[in-house]
Design an enzyme around this catalytic site. Structure first.
Site, PDB file in Angstrom:
ATOM      1  N   GLU A  94       0.809  -1.220   0.000  1.00 27.77           N
ATOM      2  CA  GLU A  94       0.000   0.000   0.000  1.00 27.77           C
ATOM      3  C   GLU A  94       0.843   1.270   0.000  1.00 27.77           C
ATOM      4  OE1 GLU A  94      -3.080   0.263  -0.398  1.00 27.77           O
ATOM      5  OE2 GLU A  94      -3.955  -1.673   0.076  1.00 27.77           O
ATOM      6  N   GLU A 125       7.675 -21.591   7.801  1.00 30.85           N
ATOM      7  CA  GLU A 125       7.740 -20.731   8.984  1.00 30.85           C
ATOM      8  C   GLU A 125       8.713 -21.263  10.023  1.00 30.85           C
ATOM      9  OE1 GLU A 125       4.656 -21.665  12.426  1.00 30.85           O
ATOM     10  OE2 GLU A 125       3.627 -20.928  10.640  1.00 30.85           O
TER      11      GLU A 125
END
Length: 315
Positions: A94, A125
């Site tokens: 963004e 992960e």
């Protein structure tokens, strides 16, 4: 260590985490009317801002450190797995349309790579080494800032990113988690631990923990950009007008900042190739387009400083 022993140790770790705690009072929530479940969930969500507020001094310190590094040419890099990683990628993505940053200035790394945004990548992960490889690929420097994100605060990928960035490169590090006394917080220069408590659905940290992480990431990026002069007051003067809506918003921003009429605004935008910040300087500073560009470059993009320098300048 055997597989059974590994799972036993992991279960013991999870049992100590607030974000994984079981809430017996909600054990029959599936039997409640939909509206009542919605009310309970809304009430849970309402507690998140208070938890964030408790960490504001730590958040502010991390922002000041980030702004200092980025002012020297450093980057803001998020690193996380699963929901945490997706939130980092979202915040990073963004920044170019909102603040006209280069896509390389704010980067989101997710364990397992871009495909993990949609589909879980098994085992990613759990790898500190993968985090180190991902950071090395970015040619990290001491001016960069690496934010490890993990609700549990124990995710190896996030911890590995912070440890590697700090030890090998001397980068500034931030550890954002939702458990107190987390390994991630301890590994980072700035530990931010927003303790939101047990989730409505046991262990579903895309809920309150995810909301808390989103709120903190909003602050990290937005306030850093404010400190870097990417705004004028509360106006997005570095907005990139890449579509019709944003082109209309650009004109509205120039209008709000200057009070000028439409003809003046159009002329200023034409003189500055559509750059909002430059157009405002043309109008308020009464300078031409090239002079506005020069003044802004000399003030490192800070419009207020450029306006002060424009006093007495002849176009």
């Amino acid at each position: 260590m055997s597989t059974d022993a590994t799972y036993t140790e992991l279960r013991a770790q999870l049992a100590t985490l607030t974000t994984e705690a079981f809430r017996p009072e909600l054990a029959e929530i599936d039997q409640l009317p939909t509206l009542e479940i919605a009310r309970i969930m809304n009430g849970e969500d309402a507690t998140v801002p208070t938890a964030v507020a408790a960490q504001l001094p730590r958040i502010a310190a991390a922002i000041d450190g980030t702004a200092d590094r980025m002012a020297r040419g450093g980057r803001l890099i998020y690193a996380g797995a699963g929901t945490a990683g997706r939130l980092g990628v979202l915040d990073a993505s963004e920044c170019p349309p909102t603040f006209n940053t280069d896509p390389a200035e704010v980067v989101g790394l997710i364990a397992g790579g871009p495909s993990a945004m949609i589909t879980a990548v098994e085992g990613a992960e759990d790898s500190k080494e993968l985090a180190a490889e991902d950071l090395d690929a970015l040619n990290l420097t001491a001016d960069d800032v690496v934010v490890g994100i993990s609700a549990s605060g124990r995710t190896p990928y996030a911890i590995g990113a912070v440890e590697h960035a700090r030890a090998r490169y001397g980068a500034l590090t931030v550890g954002l988690s939702c458990n107190a006394d987390s390994a991630l917080g301890a590994a980072a220069d700035h530990g931010i631990e927003v303790v939101v408590g047990p989730e409505l659905l046991t262990g579903s940290t895309r809920l309150k923990a995810g909301t808390a992480q989103k709120l903190v990431l909003n602050m990290l990026s937005t306030i850093t950009m404010i400190r870097l002069g990417k705004t004028y007051g509360n106006l997005m003067v570095d907005v990139r007008a890449s579509n019709e809506k944003l082109r209309a918003r650009s004109r509205r921003i120039v209008s709000l900042a200057t009070g000028a009429d439409d003809a003046v605004i159009e002329a200023a935008l034409a003189a500055t190739d559509g750059e909002v910040k430059n157009a405002i300087l043309v109008v308020l500073g009464e300078v031409d387009g090239p002079t506005a560009a020069r003044l802004l470059a000399a003030s490192d993009g800070h419009l207020r400083a450029a306006l002060a320098a424009a006093v007495g300048t002849t176009p």
